[in-house]
Design an enzyme around this catalytic site. Structure first.
Site, PDB file in Angstrom:
ATOM      1  CD  GLU A   1      -2.844   1.071   2.339  1.00 21.64           C
ATOM      2  OE1 GLU A   1      -3.993   1.533   2.141  1.00 21.64           O
ATOM      3  OE2 GLU A   1      -2.394   0.642   3.478  1.00 21.64           O
TER       4      GLU A   1
ATOM      5  N   GLY B   1       3.664   2.040  10.843  1.00 23.71           N
ATOM      6  CA  GLY B   1       3.145   1.110  12.206  1.00 23.71           C
ATOM      7  C   GLY B   1       2.934  -0.161  12.117  1.00 23.71           C
TER       8      GLY B   1
ATOM      9  CG  ASN C   1      -0.452  -6.803   4.057  1.00 27.07           C
ATOM     10  OD1 ASN C   1      -0.417  -5.946   3.259  1.00 27.07           O
ATOM     11  ND2 ASN C   1       0.589  -6.821   5.248  1.00 27.07           N
TER      12      ASN C   1
ATOM     13  CD  GLU D   1      -3.072  -1.769  10.851  1.00 28.15           C
ATOM     14  OE1 GLU D   1      -3.648  -2.130   9.564  1.00 28.15           O
ATOM     15  OE2 GLU D   1      -2.620  -0.726  11.218  1.00 28.15           O
TER      16      GLU D   1
ATOM     17  CG  HIS E   1      -7.637  -1.160   7.947  1.00 32.08           C
ATOM     18  ND1 HIS E   1      -8.295  -0.242   7.235  1.00 32.08           N
ATOM     19  CD2 HIS E   1      -6.809  -0.507   8.564  1.00 32.08           C
ATOM     20  CE1 HIS E   1      -7.828   0.892   7.191  1.00 32.08           C
ATOM     21  NE2 HIS E   1      -6.586   0.899   8.337  1.00 32.08           N
TER      22      HIS E   1
ATOM     23  CD  GLU F   1      -5.719   3.839   6.927  1.00 27.88           C
ATOM     24  OE1 GLU F   1      -5.858   3.395   8.110  1.00 27.88           O
ATOM     25  OE2 GLU F   1      -5.187   2.957   5.982  1.00 27.88           O
TER      26      GLU F   1
END
Length: 1033
Positions: A304, A438, A442, A474, A477, A496
């Site tokens: 990314e 950070g 994925n 994460e 996401h 985000e």
């Protein structure tokens, strides 16, 4: 992705060999480039992809010869005309001969009677000219061709001007974004990394579907040496094809003589090789030193936003989702990981082993693909039927337990909250020793820095808060970003902003002891600080270049995005409405790509009051900045007005910009409980609100859930100041912190004098709340650093005295022993660190004593985690202790402590050591280059350091942008750190001159404009307040 702590085409270089003048034996009429003419055999028939595009660089002077709508300069037009071999009917006055009928001739000195034949010829010429003029006048939208004027321009778009590919042949695409004529369906990737010579080879098999007729396939590849390419259509055989490459846009293409037809399936296969990247993106090499001092190498990915193309040819845009089957050939001494579970392992004849992973059961964007080749060990558990594992280097296996427990809890929470089960069979969390961001979300293989994933048993609650927050971000996401993905990077905030919002909300639910509320509040304040600049951008912003894509990863996309979601949730009448709306959004668009309006529409559909959320929230997403709400009172009438809060005046937009603002407020009769909160929606420039005349004061923006700043006017500020001086707990800690943030911002704007700021602080002299004390210290330390950098030693001394007098009693009451309460750890950390950097004697003595005990225990004694930064910073000012810290940095395995040691080392005021640590972090041998932004930020806090750092980035700029992409968050951090404390015209001129000379190497970055604006604002504030500061302090 968690950060470290225009569809319009690029201007193409027109190919000189595009059209030769010799193609025309006689001067033509102006040619219709959109027409499929035999005069242009080099161009394919116009694709439907190109109908919607008319890039400025390709608008040649071919339509409406009477139009004056060209944006490009005359030189561009003339060069385009020469390339096309046209004279444009001799319309350029500079090319007209003196005998041209278009030029008024000077009258002869004597007149003779013309012959009848001459008269007839002249009349005929005049008729032709008049007829032509009438055609030009009455048909301005016509495209003139050899065959007349059959249709208007709007139905015959211009042929794009194609650039040259690397072999000199025309490249068949002229846009940053790929054509929509082809869609990938699946990828089969076979990769063979060689960790001895840091190269890899690959085979990529891409199955595609034709969306509409085309004669080309365009996709992405960067720094790949493609050795062979074959194409197969339907059930036909595979044929070799030529691959064209256009490096400036990292695109490759295959052209065909016959059209591919809508609905057909086809396969492209590429054999290629490449070097493993030495930066932090693409398929890159990394290393670490094991417990025996041996160097271990590994390879990992970070795709990314735009780097999957560096590992395999692909359609590298978020909207091109597909399935992936991945095979990795490795030495038997390594192990591999990818998004899916391993399906089988097969020995190969060359001594390698092939790991094949299951084909993904979901369609993924390319930036979410990941693989790791390393020597890691893991711990695992099961949560909601999904195998959850945490991987790390073998020496740090014992530091994985907290992450495993937190990830398992969060996965179960999100499964229930979103009412959609995590769709993959496994979830791996991997600590990469050398990793810039950070963390990265994925799908099924989340990668982290070691400092954001690993903790030992003695870690403090503050350190646990950091790790849990990153994991929560994460894992959110996996739904927001992975399951439902923004269509293009202009709406990055959908990924985000949501992940940031959910990280705080989820931890407040399942780990309330980590007390993330203060962290979220401070984050919202910092987002406002950035968004108050004229150089900011809308949450949903136009993105037309790779650099602009990189720059979207900033506090506006993350923190402002989260802030407006919090504001929306707080404004909805029923508690579960927001949750219902986002569940509907996720279920409606599962597996698809979305735009901002899709979210607003989903929320509007579940609104019980038929509230038009789309109309309300578009004012927050589509325009930059935020409102300043001004309040005044007349009896029982409260007058509220709004205007943009802009630190730099912008007269062009200031008057026209309005927000739909959900105003919340409390008053002196009821101000603490959530039931006290009342709401009023401010939609126009000015509106009135009625309250009882007996109300003594109002506090707007309850708990700072709204993204706006309030100016209460002199009377309002005085009323609040008086109330707080009588009882500092009359408002919630969030509201008290909000008042402090707002009044400092208004001082920076010039709306209130600094004397008013100090008056509010003095009224809160007994303040003990973590949020208000931390905000006050941050603001005062910021001003103190500005004064220090201007060498205003007298004012620096007075500011130091003011801070120590104001907070001294609270500083002295802080214990230096272990503290269990996280909120108290936050408060103590801020107070003790401030006291020590201001050289408060008792703080320095205690820090030195604690470090000595630490050394004497052979570093086995535990320094409380929230005090470590202060202790290491004090120790680093001693020559011997600095050396001790450096040795400790190279030997400790505790990553959280290691980072604090590094900040301590960078805080030295010794010029030799400053130079050494800057160079060492750039070289990467002793200190990893991933830490360079942190080191520069820390170095810049000191007077000596900030000058060295500014010189350092000027000298090493080219090396910096080799390590970190132009526009990336790392580069943004470096620019901000080195320039944000300048406040003189001389420094402004230096910064402006340096970045202006960079050209394509960074001069157009938004962060450069932000830096220049910040210096101007610092200069303005200093000039307005410098003389009065001494008196006020």
């Amino acid at each position: 992705m968690d950060l470290f702590d225009s569809n319009a085409a690029e201007r193409a270089n027109l190919p000189r060999n595009m059209i030769e003048n010799s193609m025309f034996e006689e001067e033509p009429d102006v040619v219709d480039l959109a027409k499929d003419s035999s005069a242009f055999p080099a161009f394919p028939t116009l694709d439907p992809d190109e109908v919607a595009y008319e890039p400025r660089s390709s608008r040649l002077l071919v339509r409406g010869l009477g139009e004056n709508d060209m944006d490009d300069d005359e030189e561009d037009c003339e060069s385009s005309a020469r390339l096309l071999g046209m004279s444009f009917m001799n319309r350029s006055s500079s090319h007209r001969s003196n005998s041209s009928p278009y030029i008024r001739q000077s009258p002869p000195r004597t007149c003779s009677r013309p012959s009848a034949r001459t008269m007839v010829v002249c009349v005929l010429v005049l008729v032709i000219v008049a007829s032509l003029a009438m055609v030009l006048y009455f048909l301005p939208g016509c495209t003139f061709t050899r065959d007349g004027c059959p249709k208007a321009n709007k139905t015959a778009p211009l042929e794009p001007v194609y650039p040259n590919s690397t072999n000199g042949e025309l490249f068949p695409w002229a846009e940053l974004r790929l054509p929509r004529s082809i869609r990938p369906l699946s990828y089969e990737l076979t990769l063979t990394p060689n960790l001895d010579n840091m190269t890899f080879t690959g085979i990529a098999v891409i199955e595609m579907s034709v969306s509409h007729n085309t004669k080309r396939i365009v996709l992405h590849a960067a720094n790949l040496n493609i050795t062979k390419a074959t194409f197969k259509l339907g059930d036909g055989g595979a044929q070799d094809v030529t691959v064209l490459e256009y490096k400036p846009r990292q695109q490759i293409a295959v052209k065909f003589s016959e059209e591919l037809k809508t609905g057909q399936h086809c396969v492209l296969t590429f054999d290629y090789s490449a070097n493993l990247s030495h930066t932090y993106d693409g398929f890159y090499n990394s290393s670490y030193t094991d417990k025996d001092g041996n160097k271990r190498v590994l390879a990992a990915t970070q795709f990314e936003p735009l780097s999957a193309r560096k590992a395999f040819p692909c359609f590298d845009e978020p909207s091109f989702k597909a399935t992936f089957l991945i095979r990795i050939n490795r030495k038997p001494t390594y192990m591999t990981l990818s998004n899916m579970p391993q399906a089988k392992t097969t020995p190969l004849r060359n001594g390698l082993v092939q790991d094949e992973f299951e084909k993904t059961n979901v369609n993924m964007s390319t930036y979410l693909v990941a693989f790791v080749v390393a020597n890691f060990t893991s711990v695992s558990s099961t949560a909601s039927g999904t195998k959850v594992s945490v991987y790390a280097v073998p020496e740090k296996k014992e530091q994985t337990d907290f992450a495993l427990a937190a990830a398992s809890k969060l996965l179960q929470f999100y499964n229930e909250f979103f009412e959609i089960k995590y769709p993959l069979k496994k979830l791996d969390l991997v600590a990469i020793p050398d990793f810039l961001a950070g963390a990265m979300e994925n799908w099924g293989l989340v990668t982290f820095r070691e400092t954001t994933l690993l903790l030992d048993n003695s870690s403090s609650s503050l350190e646990k808060q950091v790790v849990a927050s990153v994991i929560a971000h994460e894992l959110a996401h996996q739904w927001f970003g992975n399951l439902v993905t923004m269509s293009w990077w202009n709406d990055l905030w959908l990924n985000e902003g949501f992940a940031t919002y959910m990280e705080y909300m989820s931890l407040q639910e399942i780990m309330p002891d980590l007390d993330t509320g203060n962290l979220f509040l401070s984050m919202r304040f910092r987002a406002m600080d950035k968004d108050a600049l004229n150089s900011s951008h809308p949450v949903s912003a136009e993105v037309n270049t790779p650099e602009q894509v990189e720059e979207m990863f900033d506090s506006v996309s993350y923190e402002k995005g989260a802030s407006i979601l919090l504001m929306l949730n707080a404004s909805l009448p029923k508690e579960q409405e927001f949750k219902k709306g986002i569940i509907q959004y996720l279920k409606t668009f599962s597996g698809l790509n979305t735009e901002t309006n899709d979210l607003w529409n989903s929320l509007t559909q579940v609104s019980t009051q038929s509230q038009n959320i789309s109309k309300m929230m578009s004012t927050w997403a589509s325009q930059k900045g935020f409102p300043l709400v001004t309040m005044s009172r007349k009896g029982d009438k409260v007058i509220l007005s709004q205007e943009p809060f802009l630190l730099t005046s912008d007269s062009t937009t200031k008057g026209s910009r309005l927000w739909n603002i959900p105003i919340t407020y409390v008053n002196d009769s009821c101000s603490l409980a959530s039931e006290c909160r009342q709401m009023f929606t401010l939609k126009s420039k000015t509106e009135n609100l009625k309250v009882p005349e007996s109300v003594q004061w109002l506090k707007l923006n309850y708990k700072n859930t709204g993204f706006y700043i309030v100016d209460y006017g002199n009377d309002g500020w005085n009323a609040l100041t008086d109330a707080l001086s009588n009882n500092s707990t009359i408002l919630t800690p969030e509201d008290r912190a909000s008042l402090i943030h707002n009044i400092f911002a208004l001082s920076r704007l010039g709306r209130v004098p600094f004397e008013q700021v100090l008056s509010l602080l003095n009224a809160m002299s007994n303040e003990t709340g973590t949020a208000p004390v931390k905000e006050a210290l941050l603001q005062l330390n910021r001003i103190n650093r500005l004064l220090d950098k201007r060498q205003e030693s007298g004012l620096v001394a007075r500011m130091k005295t003011y801070i120590l007098n104001h907070f001294g009693s609270l500083m002295k009451t802080q214990s230096w022993e272990e503290e269990q309460s996280l909120s108290k750890q936050e408060l103590r950390s801020s107070l003790v660190f401030t006291a020590c950097i201001l050289n408060e004697e008792s703080c320095i003595d205690k820090a030195k004593s604690l470090f000595k005990q630490y050394k004497d225990s052979n570093f086995t004694m535990k320094i409380p985690g929230d005090l470590q930064q202060a202790v290491f910073t004090v120790a680093a000012q001693s020559e011997d202790d600095w050396k001790t810290l450096l040795t400790l940095y190279t030997t400790t395995s505790n990553d959280a402590e290691k980072r604090k040691i590094l900040k301590g080392l960078a805080s030295t005021q010794d010029p030799r050591r400053i130079v050494w640590i800057l160079k060492a972090s750039l070289n990467g041998a002793i200190i990893q280059t991933q830490e360079l932004p942190l080191i520069i930020n820390t170095v810049c806090n000191g007077f000596i350091g900030h000058l060295f750092a500014w010189d350092f980035i000027q000298i090493n700029w080219d090396r910096l942008i080799e390590k970190f992409p132009v526009g990336s968050f790392a580069i943004q951090t470096i620019i901000k750190s080195t320039t944000s404390q300048f406040s003189t015209q001389a420094h402004f001129d230096q910064v402006q001159a340096f970045f202006s000379n960079l050209k394509q190497r960074g001069s157009q970055m938004r962060s450069v404009q932000e830096a220049l604006e910040t210096i101007r604002l610092n200069k303005r504030w200093m000039e307005s307040n410098l003389q009065a500061l001494g008196k006020w302090l």
